[in-house]
Design a protein around this motif. Structure first.
Motif, PDB file in Angstrom:
ATOM      1  N   GLN A   2       0.738  -1.282   0.037  1.00  0.00           N
ATOM      2  CA  GLN A   2      -0.206   0.027  -0.122  1.00  0.00           C
ATOM      3  C   GLN A   2       0.763   1.193   0.098  1.00  0.00           C
ATOM      4  O   GLN A   2       1.670   1.336   0.700  1.00  0.00           O
ATOM      5  N   SER A   4       1.374   5.616  -0.164  1.00  0.00           N
ATOM      6  CA  SER A   4       0.929   6.974   0.431  1.00  0.00           C
ATOM      7  C   SER A   4       1.477   7.864  -0.285  1.00  0.00           C
ATOM      8  O   SER A   4       2.061   8.112  -1.290  1.00  0.00           O
ATOM      9  N   MET A  68       5.807   4.599  -2.489  1.00  0.00           N
ATOM     10  CA  MET A  68       5.625   3.133  -2.435  1.00  0.00           C
ATOM     11  C   MET A  68       6.665   2.936  -1.166  1.00  0.00           C
ATOM     12  O   MET A  68       7.580   3.157  -1.189  1.00  0.00           O
TER      13      MET A  68
END
Length: 69
Positions: A2, A4, A68
């Motif tokens: 995930q 940001s 990443m």
């Protein structure tokens, strides 16, 4: 996995997009007052270049904002 976003770079990207849009629309708006076709073409070309560079810059900054792990 995930990723940001860096909020400051996202905000900068939005500011660049708004400034580019304003500049391109202002340059395109000057076309109405001109009579010569060559001058009109140059103002239109300037507006197109301003908008194209602004969109490119906004996307580039937006890609830099994504991180990443």
């Amino acid at each position: 996995m995930q990723g940001s976003y860096n909020i400051y770079l996202v905000a900068w990207s939005l500011l660049v997009a708004m400034f580019a849009s304003y500049t391109a629309l202002d340059l395109a708006g000057r076309i109405r007052s001109l009579r010569g076709s060559r001058k009109r073409l140059m103002w239109l070309l300037g507006g197109a270049v301003a908008m194209g560079m602004g969109i490119w810059s906004m996307h580039f900054i937006g890609m830099l904002a994504f991180r990443m792990p």
